[in-house]
Design a protein around this motif. Structure first.
Motif, mmCIF file in Angstrom:
data_model
loop_
_atom_site.group_PDB
_atom_site.id
_atom_site.type_symbol
_atom_site.label_atom_id
_atom_site.label_comp_id
_atom_site.label_asym_id
_atom_site.label_seq_id
_atom_site.Cartn_x
_atom_site.Cartn_y
_atom_site.Cartn_z
ATOM 1 N N PRO A 1 55.740 65.049 54.598
ATOM 2 C CA PRO A 1 54.820 64.270 55.447
ATOM 3 C C PRO A 1 55.443 62.976 55.959
ATOM 4 O O PRO A 1 55.224 62.592 57.114
ATOM 5 C CB PRO A 1 53.637 63.997 54.508
ATOM 6 C CG PRO A 1 53.673 65.107 53.519
ATOM 7 C CD PRO A 1 55.129 65.373 53.293
ATOM 8 N N GLU B 1 53.977 68.837 59.743
ATOM 9 C CA GLU B 1 54.632 68.562 58.462
ATOM 10 C C GLU B 1 54.875 69.831 57.644
ATOM 11 O O GLU B 1 55.844 69.903 56.874
ATOM 12 C CB GLU B 1 53.836 67.552 57.643
ATOM 13 C CG GLU B 1 52.481 68.024 57.179
ATOM 14 C CD GLU B 1 51.739 66.923 56.411
ATOM 15 O OE1 GLU B 1 51.220 67.237 55.327
ATOM 16 O OE2 GLU B 1 51.681 65.784 56.899
ATOM 17 N N HIS B 2 54.017 70.840 57.818
ATOM 18 C CA HIS B 2 54.222 72.086 57.068
ATOM 19 C C HIS B 2 55.521 72.774 57.486
ATOM 20 O O HIS B 2 56.137 73.493 56.695
ATOM 21 C CB HIS B 2 53.026 73.025 57.269
ATOM 22 C CG HIS B 2 52.937 73.624 58.645
ATOM 23 N ND1 HIS B 2 52.422 72.911 59.706
ATOM 24 C CD2 HIS B 2 53.306 74.836 59.131
ATOM 25 C CE1 HIS B 2 52.470 73.675 60.792
ATOM 26 N NE2 HIS B 2 53.003 74.838 60.472
ATOM 27 N N SER C 1 47.265 56.384 65.246
ATOM 28 C CA SER C 1 46.424 57.450 64.712
ATOM 29 C C SER C 1 46.723 58.787 65.384
ATOM 30 O O SER C 1 46.666 59.844 64.758
ATOM 31 C CB SER C 1 44.939 57.093 64.882
ATOM 32 O OG SER C 1 44.552 57.132 66.246
ATOM 33 N N GLN D 1 56.190 61.979 59.975
ATOM 34 C CA GLN D 1 55.802 60.734 60.640
ATOM 35 C C GLN D 1 57.004 60.108 61.342
ATOM 36 O O GLN D 1 56.908 59.622 62.474
ATOM 37 C CB GLN D 1 55.229 59.751 59.619
ATOM 38 C CG GLN D 1 53.892 60.152 59.020
ATOM 39 C CD GLN D 1 52.730 59.908 59.959
ATOM 40 O OE1 GLN D 1 52.854 59.193 60.949
ATOM 41 N NE2 GLN D 1 51.590 60.493 59.649
ATOM 42 N N ALA E 1 51.707 64.456 63.625
ATOM 43 C CA ALA E 1 52.623 64.627 62.493
ATOM 44 C C ALA E 1 52.019 65.531 61.427
ATOM 45 O O ALA E 1 52.714 66.357 60.830
ATOM 46 C CB ALA E 1 52.976 63.270 61.897
ATOM 47 N N SER E 2 50.719 65.385 61.186
ATOM 48 C CA SER E 2 50.074 66.201 60.158
ATOM 49 C C SER E 2 50.082 67.677 60.529
ATOM 50 O O SER E 2 50.010 68.550 59.655
ATOM 51 C CB SER E 2 48.628 65.735 59.947
ATOM 52 O OG SER E 2 47.823 66.018 61.076
ATOM 53 N N ARG E 3 50.194 67.975 61.828
ATOM 54 C CA ARG E 3 50.191 69.360 62.288
ATOM 55 C C ARG E 3 51.582 69.998 62.211
ATOM 56 O O ARG E 3 51.725 71.210 62.352
ATOM 57 C CB ARG E 3 49.657 69.440 63.726
ATOM 58 C CG ARG E 3 48.197 69.020 63.832
ATOM 59 C CD ARG E 3 47.790 68.775 65.274
ATOM 60 N NE ARG E 3 46.466 68.199 65.349
ATOM 61 C CZ ARG E 3 45.349 68.887 65.627
ATOM 62 N NH1 ARG E 3 45.416 70.177 65.832
ATOM 63 N NH2 ARG E 3 44.186 68.269 65.678
ATOM 64 N N GLY F 1 49.894 60.087 63.956
ATOM 65 C CA GLY F 1 49.592 60.621 62.630
ATOM 66 C C GLY F 1 48.972 61.998 62.693
ATOM 67 O O GLY F 1 49.296 62.874 61.870
ATOM 68 N N ASP F 2 48.090 62.203 63.673
ATOM 69 C CA ASP F 2 47.443 63.504 63.827
ATOM 70 C C ASP F 2 48.465 64.574 64.187
ATOM 71 O O ASP F 2 48.467 65.682 63.622
ATOM 72 C CB ASP F 2 46.369 63.410 64.923
ATOM 73 C CG ASP F 2 45.435 64.607 64.935
ATOM 74 O OD1 ASP F 2 45.654 65.536 64.140
ATOM 75 O OD2 ASP F 2 44.493 64.621 65.732
#
Length: 215
Positions: free
Chosen positions: A162, A144-145, A134, A166, A140-142, A137-138
């Motif tokens: 995305p 991915e842009h 998790s 990951q 990676a989400s920051r 994932g957090d």
């Protein structure tokens, strides 16, 4: 004889005067060390209380139980890691950002190895947060842009960004787990090799990859 009795009483009195906030920090510090060494399942409220020289009800009063205490410890580590990552990502160029992200994670491992050991261990059964997956994932989400913008500029499908985020962050995280115990080569060398694989892998991406074995 009187002196023998007064000494433990003085210690008990001193411990009893510890303020609630100080006691809470003491329990967090003790449990952090135990969770890093033994994991969640291998740590007991009894030992935490014993090391803090308090009764078990005191621990329950502050945290409601072992899972509540574990959640506080993990939350602090997650915030610390994410803060370091966010502070590090200052460059404008994608490759430099990748270098900064790799170094930030290795810096965190070097500075707080116990914290990283806690993060890479399994979470309690039923816990929805705090697992390494998790956390990855957090992070990676920051980022991915950043990949999405790079994909667009190269004519790739930005919807895949995305997934690639990951992959990249997971690669850095897994390498960090290995380096935690090895500590060789240096973190700068590890980061350079990580970026070498990730960057040149991205540079040679196919726009529509397929598996050769299924053709």
């Amino acid at each position: 004889m009187a002196d023998d009795v007064s000494e433990p009483k003085a210690k008990r009195s001193s411990r009893g005067r510890m303020r609630s906030a100080e006691r809470r920090e003491q329990l967090i510090s003790i449990s952090r060390g135990l969770f890093a060494e033994r994991g969640y399942d291998g740590t007991s409220i009894e030992e935490i209380a014993s090391r803090a020289e308090v009764s078990k009800p005191v621990v329950y009063e502050h945290f409601g139980g072992k899972e509540g205490l574990y959640a506080v410890v993990v939350d602090r580590e997650v915030r610390s890691l994410l803060t370091m990552m966010q502070t590090a990502l200052t460059a404008g160029q994608p490759r430099m950002l990748l270098e900064q992200a790799a170094m930030a994670l290795l810096d965190y491992i070097e500075q707080t190895p116990d914290g990283f050991r806690i993060l890479v261990r399994d979470s309690p059964i039923g816990s929805a947060s705090g697992s390494f997956v998790s956390i990855i994932g957090d992070i990676a989400s920051r980022v991915e842009h950043i990949l999405a913008a790079e994909f667009k500029s190269r004519g790739f499908d930005a919807k895949a960004a995305p997934m690639y985020a990951q992959m990249l962050v997971g690669m850095v995280g897994t390498t960090g787990q290995w380096w935690l115990d090895e500590r060789k080569p240096s973190k700068e060398q590890v980061a350079a090799h990580l970026v070498n694989l990730a960057w040149h892998g991205l540079a040679g991406l196919e726009k529509k990859p397929t598996l050769r074995s299924t053709m």
